[in-house]
Design a protein around this motif. Structure first.
Motif, PDB file in Angstrom:
ATOM      1  N   ILE A 147       0.834  -1.207   0.000  1.00 51.69           N
ATOM      2  CA  ILE A 147       0.000   0.000   0.000  1.00 51.69           C
ATOM      3  C   ILE A 147       0.863   1.249   0.000  1.00 51.69           C
ATOM      4  CG2 ILE A 147      -1.619   1.347   1.399  1.00 51.69           C
ATOM      5  CD1 ILE A 147      -2.949  -1.295   2.184  1.00 51.69           C
ATOM      6  N   ALA A 148       1.896   1.268   0.824  1.00 49.23           N
ATOM      7  CA  ALA A 148       2.773   2.440   0.894  1.00 49.23           C
ATOM      8  C   ALA A 148       3.458   2.689  -0.445  1.00 49.23           C
ATOM      9  CB  ALA A 148       3.813   2.238   1.996  1.00 49.23           C
ATOM     10  N   ALA A 149       3.876   1.622  -1.116  1.00 50.03           N
ATOM     11  CA  ALA A 149       4.550   1.772  -2.405  1.00 50.03           C
ATOM     12  C   ALA A 149       3.589   2.235  -3.483  1.00 50.03           C
ATOM     13  CB  ALA A 149       5.206   0.454  -2.808  1.00 50.03           C
ATOM     14  N   HIS A 150       2.304   1.908  -3.350  1.00 53.55           N
ATOM     15  CA  HIS A 150       1.332   2.272  -4.376  1.00 53.55           C
ATOM     16  C   HIS A 150       1.082   3.774  -4.406  1.00 53.55           C
ATOM     17  CE1 HIS A 150      -2.738   2.929  -6.032  1.00 53.55           C
ATOM     18  NE2 HIS A 150      -2.360   2.005  -6.898  1.00 53.55           N
ATOM     19  N   GLY A 151       0.724   4.353  -3.285  1.00 51.66           N
ATOM     20  CA  GLY A 151       0.632   5.797  -3.179  1.00 51.66           C
ATOM     21  C   GLY A 151      -0.690   6.442  -3.536  1.00 51.66           C
ATOM     22  N   ALA A 152      -1.668   5.689  -4.042  1.00 54.83           N
ATOM     23  CA  ALA A 152      -2.948   6.309  -4.425  1.00 54.83           C
ATOM     24  C   ALA A 152      -4.119   5.381  -4.145  1.00 54.83           C
ATOM     25  CB  ALA A 152      -2.932   6.706  -5.902  1.00 54.83           C
TER      26      ALA A 152
END
Length: 345
Positions: A147-152
């Motif tokens: 989730i953190a790597a996705h960003g949106a």
């Protein structure tokens, strides 16, 4: 959030449905702004006999038709054709089917969800309302990294416990939202045939001890809704082909459009089976969340127990779903006693 009536002033089921539908519209306002006027996708179709997941899907597409003015341009089960998705939905948001499979209890859904987030980093991805449950802390850490790597990523949840976990562990937008099945709206209920139906879980979320149907009062029945009607798939395919022939819109003849219509038909047939099962009874006892919800749509008096990790009580406490015909029981014995009292005479 709209005010939840006290237990003294319980709503009718119609008032409850209207209140929660309004709250869903409120919570999905950002998604409506992102998706209105642009092709969008809805992924992770629940192609299994559990009626509850089909009810969620129908509520999701009902909301999309009403709020977005369109059906998804692309749908899929847990295996996506990424090239087709990219072609049909080059920029629009990706919606993920809601339910109770966010976590590691049903890992195939979570792995697919995380694959979508990894593949579409930075793209608007909206998780429709879910209950969250993890048994392994390492699995939470893995989800948090994705989730953190996705960003949106925008995550909607159906209960306060899930909300607290998501806000503590996940770096994304999080909001509390009712289950999408409420968007189906009130349903007509035919005359009942039996006094009481116990529709109880038989899967790994079961929390009640096994009950012998022979111990039930005369006329009572016990069942679950995890078996499809014979011939479901060919019946749905035939109905889809007939519908496609009736339309004069060539866009409805494309393979993606036919797939969307076919999966919608499958969901509707499963939903209809669940409605027919429940409608046979004057009163229902259940530990399934969507038996509670569908009984509410029907205005069918019932009492609900909880599942193995509390998602039914969690949704009910969060949104006040104990309308004038619905009660909660801590034990099956308590639920049976209440059913006897409600159906006496």
């Amino acid at each position: 959030m709209s005010a939840i009536p006290s237990t003294i002033e319980r709503e009718t089921h119609e008032a409850l449905i209207a209140r929660l539908r309004g709250l869903i519209d409120e919570k999905l306002a950002p998604a409506r702004a992102a998706a209105r006027g642009t092709p969008f996708a809805l992924l992770d179709y629940p192609d299994h006999p559990n009626v509850g997941d089909s009810a969620i899907w129908l509520g999701e597409t009902a909301w999309m038709r009403d709020a977005l003015g369109a059906m998804p341009a692309y749908v899929c089960r847990q295996e996506a054709d990424w090239q087709t998705l990219d072609r049909l939905v080059p920029e629009g948001p990706i919606f993920l089917h809601g339910g109770g499979n966010f976590g590691d209890l049903w890992p195939q859904h979570q792995l697919f969800r995380e694959e979508v987030l990894e593949r579409y980093s930075g793209r608007t991805v909206i998780q429709l309302p879910q209950s969250i449950h993890y048994r392994d802390p390492a699995a939470i850490e893995r989800t948090a990294r994705v989730i953190a790597a996705h960003g949106a990523f925008a995550l909607l949840v159906r209960d306060e416990k899930s909300l607290a976990l998501a806000r503590e562990r996940f770096d994304c937008t999080v909001a509390l939202c009712p289950d999408m099945a409420f968007c189906i709206g009130a349903q007509k209920r035919p005359a009942p045939q039996i006094p009481v139906l116990l529709l109880l879980r038989t899967d790994l979320e079961r929390s009640t001890a096994a009950l012998d149907p022979a111990d039930l009062p005369a006329g009572w029945e016990m069942d679950d809704w995890l078996v499809d009607e014979p011939g479901l798939y060919p019946h749905a395919l035939k109905a889809t082909r007939i519908d496609a022939l009736k339309t004069l819109d060539p866009r409805q003849w494309s393979r993606p459009a036919r797939e969307t219509r076919y999966l919608e038909t499958l969901a509707q047939m499963r939903f209809d089976r669940g409605i027919a099962m429940l409608s046979r009874a004057r009163f229902v006892i259940t530990d399934r969340l969507h038996v509670h919800i569908l009984s509410t749509l029907l205005g069918l008096p019932h009492v609900f127990l909880d599942n193995s990790y509390g998602k039914i009580r969690g949704l009910s406490d969060a949104f006040g779903t104990r309308w004038e015909g619905a009660d909660h029981a801590e034990t099956l014995e308590e639920a049976i006693a209440l059913a006897k009292a409600r159906t006496a005479g």
